[in-house]
Motif scaffolding. Structure first.
Motif, PDB file in Angstrom:
ATOM      1  N   PRO A  27      21.011 -32.250 -19.922  1.00 39.15           N
ATOM      2  CA  PRO A  27      21.961 -33.258 -20.411  1.00 39.15           C
ATOM      3  C   PRO A  27      23.418 -32.862 -20.135  1.00 39.15           C
ATOM      4  O   PRO A  27      23.740 -31.687 -19.971  1.00 39.15           O
ATOM      5  N   GLY A  28      24.267 -33.885 -20.072  1.00 36.73           N
ATOM      6  CA  GLY A  28      25.700 -33.648 -19.951  1.00 36.73           C
ATOM      7  C   GLY A  28      26.225 -33.500 -18.538  1.00 36.73           C
ATOM      8  O   GLY A  28      27.425 -33.286 -18.341  1.00 36.73           O
ATOM      9  N   ILE A  29      25.342 -33.626 -17.534  1.00 37.09           N
ATOM     10  CA  ILE A  29      25.796 -33.504 -16.144  1.00 37.09           C
ATOM     11  C   ILE A  29      26.485 -34.808 -15.733  1.00 37.09           C
ATOM     12  O   ILE A  29      25.879 -35.880 -15.762  1.00 37.09           O
ATOM     13  N   ARG A  30      27.749 -34.680 -15.366  1.00 33.69           N
ATOM     14  CA  ARG A  30      28.533 -35.856 -14.978  1.00 33.69           C
ATOM     15  C   ARG A  30      28.539 -35.973 -13.456  1.00 33.69           C
ATOM     16  O   ARG A  30      28.852 -35.016 -12.732  1.00 33.69           O
ATOM     17  N   VAL A  31      28.195 -37.157 -12.978  1.00 30.44           N
ATOM     18  CA  VAL A  31      28.001 -37.387 -11.550  1.00 30.44           C
ATOM     19  C   VAL A  31      29.087 -38.323 -11.018  1.00 30.44           C
ATOM     20  O   VAL A  31      29.431 -39.321 -11.671  1.00 30.44           O
ATOM     21  N   ILE A  61      27.476 -41.437 -14.844  1.00 26.86           N
ATOM     22  CA  ILE A  61      28.222 -41.608 -13.599  1.00 26.86           C
ATOM     23  C   ILE A  61      29.673 -41.971 -13.893  1.00 26.86           C
ATOM     24  O   ILE A  61      29.953 -42.834 -14.731  1.00 26.86           O
ATOM     25  N   VAL A  62      30.582 -41.306 -13.214  1.00 26.12           N
ATOM     26  CA  VAL A  62      32.009 -41.583 -13.350  1.00 26.12           C
ATOM     27  C   VAL A  62      32.289 -43.054 -13.045  1.00 26.12           C
ATOM     28  O   VAL A  62      31.813 -43.593 -12.037  1.00 26.12           O
ATOM     29  N   VAL A  63      33.064 -43.694 -13.915  1.00 24.01           N
ATOM     30  CA  VAL A  63      33.491 -45.073 -13.702  1.00 24.01           C
ATOM     31  C   VAL A  63      34.985 -45.055 -13.378  1.00 24.01           C
ATOM     32  O   VAL A  63      35.800 -44.693 -14.229  1.00 24.01           O
TER      33      VAL A  63
END
Length: 343
Positions: A217-221, A252-254
């Motif tokens: 958890p917590g992995i930002r893509v 996912i980055v917005v």
């Protein structure tokens, strides 16, 4: 994922300028590949119709037997069981060394006429000589036919009916299902083992992504693409594959300052660190800068994900079939499981 990148890097080539009925008649009388001169085989299927995502109902006396498509579309239709109906393609198809581009999938690139191999290329003369019965491509924006040049579509579209399938602002499963329906209408057997096995693999891959997110958890893509002057951050609220990844639980980055069309935010290379991310999905198209090309960009090299070697290829224009998309999900699951929090 349509963006200004291709338009910036690839010059549009002038196409056949002459118009009018006499010109089209002359083109239709011309010779293409050997099979283009042969009559289309009767398939005995009776009347055919299909309503595309423009809400346009396309009708014919029989199933179209001579189909021309964007290369990624042709590859998807092959995945669903079509083959001999595909006579021509357009879009990146063949590399400089003669091998197939990744989006060509299992398409036999030597058995079809390539009408254009880059953005802006579409030979009207070759297209007419094929005597097309159907043109098929993606539709990222209303009434915009992907890789059909705006400056020549008035000459292209009268030669055959066209089908457009929406490939933005909906999850990836939607265009996959629509291309499956189109393939079936053209004679494909969706119950064939090749197709059902691909669906099983796709479903398992989707579950693998869900499990990878839960396990790590917590992995930002961040999905991104590079050009010589700009760094693009893609929007998961518009890009169909990213939207589906988000539905599976991927963070996912917005981007926040979107360009027209809302597909991406364009950053100067000095501002590449605007959005913290642990894992980068890097556009793998030939029109985008690849890792070796980015080695000379200091701000790229300083990104935490790059330093941690947490960069994975991204098919920004995916192949909308179960067979084409399952590997994308498998690769994403693997990358998420292996990633460490670095942002």
């Amino acid at each position: 994922m349509p963006d200004s990148l291709s338009a910036r890097r690839l010059s549009r080539r002038g196409l056949l300028a002459a118009g009018g009925a006499a010109t089209l008649a002359a083109l239709l009388a011309g010779c293409g590949k050997d099979d283009a001169a042969k009559p289309a085989a009767s398939n005995g299927s009776g009347p055919w119709s299909f309503t595309d995502d423009r809400s346009t109902k396309i009708e014919a006396a029989a199933r179209p037997a001579r189909v021309v498509a964007f290369t990624g579309v042709a590859a998807a239709l092959i995945d669903f069981g079509l083959d001999k109906q595909l006579v021509g393609v357009f879009g990146e198809t063949k590399r400089a060394d003669g091998t197939a581009e990744p989006q060509a999938g299992d398409l036999n690139i030597d058995a079809v006429e390539i009408l254009g191999n880059a953005w802006g290329e579409f030979s009207l003369e070759k297209y007419a000589a094929l005597r097309p019965e159907l043109l098929v491509t993606h539709m990222y924006d209303p009434d915009a036919l992907w890789y059909v040049p705006d400056e020549s579509k008035a000459k292209i579209l009268p030669l055959a009916p066209s089908v457009a399938i929406t490939t933005a602002r909906v999850p990836m499963t939607t265009p996959i299902e629509r291309y499956a329906a189109l393939a079936e209408s053209l004679g494909a057997d969706l119950s064939a083992k090749k197709v059902t096995d691909a669906k099983v693999r796709f479903d398992a891959a989707a579950e693998a992504v869900r499990q990878a997110v839960r396990a790590n958890p917590g992995i930002r893509v961040m999905a991104c693409s590079g050009s010589p002057d700009l760094f693009y951050v893609s929007n998961p609220k518009v890009s169909t594959d990213l939207m589906y990844f988000a539905e599976l639980g991927v963070d996912i980055v917005v981007p926040t300052k979107l360009e027209a069309g809302d597909y991406f935010e364009a950053l100067s290379w000095e501002n590449t660190a605007k959005f913290p991310a642990d894992l980068l999905l890097l556009d793998n198209r030939s029109t985008a800068l690849q890792p070796k090309d980015l080695a000379g960009k200091p701000t790229w090299q300083q990104l935490p994900a790059v330093k941690a070697n947490q960069v994975t290829p991204w098919d920004a224009v995916p192949r909308f079939s179960y067979a084409g998309s399952a590997p994308l999900l498998e690769n994403l699951a693997t990358a998420i499981r292996a990633a460490k929090k670095v942002s």
